[in-house]
Design an enzyme around this catalytic site. Sequence first.
Site, PDB file in Angstrom:
ATOM      1  CG  ASN A  34     -14.714  -3.244  21.517  1.00 35.13           C
ATOM      2  OD1 ASN A  34     -15.354  -2.537  20.732  1.00 35.13           O
ATOM      3  ND2 ASN A  34     -13.668  -2.791  22.196  1.00 35.13           N
ATOM      4  N   GLY A  38     -19.460   0.702  18.003  1.00 32.89           N
ATOM      5  CA  GLY A  38     -20.240   0.111  16.912  1.00 32.89           C
ATOM      6  C   GLY A  38     -21.567  -0.420  17.413  1.00 32.89           C
ATOM      7  CE1 TYR A 143      -7.614   7.639  14.576  1.00 30.67           C
ATOM      8  CE2 TYR A 143      -7.425   9.775  13.482  1.00 30.67           C
ATOM      9  CZ  TYR A 143      -7.850   8.456  13.474  1.00 30.67           C
ATOM     10  OH  TYR A 143      -8.498   7.961  12.373  1.00 30.67           O
ATOM     11  CG  PHE A 171      -8.499  13.185   3.075  1.00 30.23           C
ATOM     12  CD1 PHE A 171      -7.680  12.089   2.799  1.00 30.23           C
ATOM     13  CD2 PHE A 171      -7.907  14.429   3.161  1.00 30.23           C
ATOM     14  CE1 PHE A 171      -6.303  12.242   2.612  1.00 30.23           C
ATOM     15  CE2 PHE A 171      -6.527  14.593   2.965  1.00 30.23           C
ATOM     16  CZ  PHE A 171      -5.733  13.495   2.687  1.00 30.23           C
ATOM     17  CG  LEU A 192     -19.961  19.732   9.102  1.00 26.77           C
ATOM     18  CD1 LEU A 192     -20.127  20.647  10.312  1.00 26.77           C
ATOM     19  CD2 LEU A 192     -19.227  20.462   7.984  1.00 26.77           C
ATOM     20  CB  ALA A 208     -20.520  25.595  16.837  1.00 27.15           C
TER      21      ALA A 208
HETATM   22  N1  LIG Z   1     -14.951   8.200   9.890  1.00 28.43           N
HETATM   23  C1  LIG Z   1     -13.976   8.882   9.292  1.00 28.43           C
HETATM   24  O1  LIG Z   1     -14.187   9.954   8.701  1.00 28.43           O
HETATM   25  C2  LIG Z   1     -12.552   8.327   9.305  1.00 28.43           C
HETATM   26  C3  LIG Z   1     -11.531   9.099   8.717  1.00 28.43           C
HETATM   27  C4  LIG Z   1     -10.238   8.592   8.712  1.00 28.43           C
HETATM   28  C5  LIG Z   1      -9.968   7.342   9.257  1.00 28.43           C
HETATM   29  N2  LIG Z   1     -10.963   6.636   9.847  1.00 28.43           N
HETATM   30  C6  LIG Z   1     -10.638   5.310  10.434  1.00 28.43           C
HETATM   31  O2  LIG Z   1     -11.577   4.367   9.944  1.00 28.43           O
HETATM   32  C7  LIG Z   1     -11.865   3.381  10.941  1.00 28.43           C
HETATM   33  C8  LIG Z   1     -13.349   3.300  11.133  1.00 28.43           C
HETATM   34  O3  LIG Z   1     -13.867   4.584  11.498  1.00 28.43           O
HETATM   35  P1  LIG Z   1     -15.403   4.745  11.861  1.00 28.43           P
HETATM   36  O4  LIG Z   1     -15.766   6.170  11.684  1.00 28.43           O
HETATM   37  O5  LIG Z   1     -16.162   3.689  11.173  1.00 28.43           O
HETATM   38  O6  LIG Z   1     -15.346   4.450  13.436  1.00 28.43           O
HETATM   39  P2  LIG Z   1     -16.364   3.653  14.357  1.00 28.43           P
HETATM   40  O7  LIG Z   1     -16.065   4.067  15.760  1.00 28.43           O
HETATM   41  O8  LIG Z   1     -17.759   3.818  13.846  1.00 28.43           O
HETATM   42  O9  LIG Z   1     -15.934   2.136  14.127  1.00 28.43           O
HETATM   43  C9  LIG Z   1     -14.885   1.513  14.849  1.00 28.43           C
HETATM   44  C10 LIG Z   1     -15.366   0.112  15.248  1.00 28.43           C
HETATM   45  O10 LIG Z   1     -14.308  -0.573  15.916  1.00 28.43           O
HETATM   46  C11 LIG Z   1     -14.808  -1.172  17.107  1.00 28.43           C
HETATM   47  N3  LIG Z   1     -13.669  -1.229  18.058  1.00 28.43           N
HETATM   48  C12 LIG Z   1     -12.962  -0.180  18.550  1.00 28.43           C
HETATM   49  N4  LIG Z   1     -11.977  -0.628  19.369  1.00 28.43           N
HETATM   50  C13 LIG Z   1     -12.068  -1.989  19.370  1.00 28.43           C
HETATM   51  C14 LIG Z   1     -11.336  -3.026  20.006  1.00 28.43           C
HETATM   52  N5  LIG Z   1     -10.307  -2.749  20.835  1.00 28.43           N
HETATM   53  N6  LIG Z   1     -11.678  -4.314  19.786  1.00 28.43           N
HETATM   54  C15 LIG Z   1     -12.719  -4.623  18.960  1.00 28.43           C
HETATM   55  N7  LIG Z   1     -13.469  -3.673  18.326  1.00 28.43           N
HETATM   56  C16 LIG Z   1     -13.141  -2.378  18.523  1.00 28.43           C
HETATM   57  C17 LIG Z   1     -15.955  -0.261  17.551  1.00 28.43           C
HETATM   58  O11 LIG Z   1     -16.907  -0.897  18.391  1.00 28.43           O
HETATM   59  C18 LIG Z   1     -16.554   0.150  16.204  1.00 28.43           C
HETATM   60  O12 LIG Z   1     -17.538  -0.764  15.779  1.00 28.43           O
HETATM   61  C19 LIG Z   1     -11.078   3.796  12.186  1.00 28.43           C
HETATM   62  O13 LIG Z   1      -9.894   3.032  12.233  1.00 28.43           O
HETATM   63  C20 LIG Z   1     -10.769   5.265  11.943  1.00 28.43           C
HETATM   64  O14 LIG Z   1      -9.573   5.634  12.581  1.00 28.43           O
HETATM   65  C21 LIG Z   1     -12.258   7.090   9.880  1.00 28.43           C
END
Ligand SMILES: NC(=O)c1ccc[n+]([C@@H]2O[C@H](COP(=O)([O-])OP(=O)(O)OC[C@H]3O[C@@H](n4cnc5c(N)ncnc54)[C@H](O)[C@@H]3O)[C@@H](O)[C@H]2O)c1
Length: 332
Positions: A34, A38, A143, A171, A192, A208
């Site tokens: 959506n 992203g 979460y 992680f 970070l 910070a």
């Molecule tokens: N980045 C990290 O360090 C990390 C660590 C642990 C887990 N995760 C998990 O990995 C996944 C990706 O993380 P990320 O950092 O890439 O996040 P992000 O926010 O960059 O990516 C999430 C994507 O999902 C889309 N989205 C969110 N809700 C939506 C919906 N209802 N319908 C359609 N699209 C939707 C957003 O537009 C985005 O493109 C997540 O599920 C997050 O919980 C990430």
Amino acid sequence: MGGRYLVTGGAGFVGSHLVAALLDRGDEVVVLDNLSTGHRQAVLPGAKLVVADLDDAALIDGVLADGPWNAVFHFAALSIVGDSMREPFRYIADNVVTGVRLIDACVRHRVAKFVLSSTAALFGSTRSTPIDEATPFDPESPYGESKAMLERALYWADRVHGLRSACLRYFNAAGADPAGRLGEDHTPESHLVPLVIDAALGRRPDIAVFGADYPTLDGTCLRDYVHVADLADAHMRVLPQLDGGSVRYNLGNGRGHSVLEVIAAVERIGGRKVPVRMAARRPGDPAVLVAASGAIRDDTGWQPRLSGLDDIVRTAWHWRESHPDGYRTAAG
Ligand SMILES: NC(=O)c1ccc[n+]([C@@H]2O[C@H](COP(=O)([O-])OP(=O)(O)OC[C@H]3O[C@@H](n4cnc5c(N)ncnc54)[C@H](O)[C@@H]3O)[C@@H](O)[C@H]2O)c1
């Protein structure tokens, strides 16, 4: 012949790197996103982007009906721990309700394999490290709870309907596409590495450091940073594994780096001083958060190739320097 994959959240940070890796090996990819956090530009040409919310059950059904799919990768989620403490029901509704509907649609459309982006936030802060897969769930935020609920839903989807799943508990995902095509662009940024890089580039006044009196070597918190390209590789490696049954893996480098080590790496690679502000500890921040990721290594042969902190910082620095306004820079 390549496979055909649906990637929800494929316009986000981690998802876009998996999409790139699948395209690079010749697979066909449909991204469903959506674009709430992203970016359209993060979906490389070659993948089809369907801009839609997972809330749109009829649309999701239509997309899944257009199979066959070799697997569905589910990245889309709200993922800011602090926000979830303010809006617990939004997190439960968005992450759990839409996720369960997606799983149900996968079952109805006979998708055989499902990969969930799970998290270290499943685990509580009193556990011992490194954290292995036998560690019981004890989420300390809505979460983390939402991901625990999805993992349980997948357990039942397998037991009752035979949907095989991999729950990959990342992680700290960090770094950027080594080819320079993709990077990390969250608004607001909460991770970070990009924050320290922005401080070095003068795009924020300082960084910070929350607490310098933890029981670690330099007193600052230790986290397990895993390169986003290595995460993408892990997603592809678990697929054949699912032929033997569902799996759950903790995914990290297996060693921690302190906040001050990350700052020093950015200074070393960027050649600039990072303005640092020492601040009080934040409640709920554990001193050490490191994954035991021996299981996925043993089972799939996964081996982080960009495992050094310098690899992570170098790729992230390169992307941020060439995209000072993130994907808006690329759009011109
Ligand atoms: N980045 C990290 O360090 C990390 C660590 C642990 C887990 N995760 C998990 O990995 C996944 C990706 O993380 P990320 O950092 O890439 O996040 P992000 O926010 O960059 O990516 C999430 C994507 O999902 C889309 N989205 C969110 N809700 C939506 C919906 N209802 N319908 C359609 N699209 C939707 C957003 O537009 C985005 O493109 C997540 O599920 C997050 O919980 C990430």
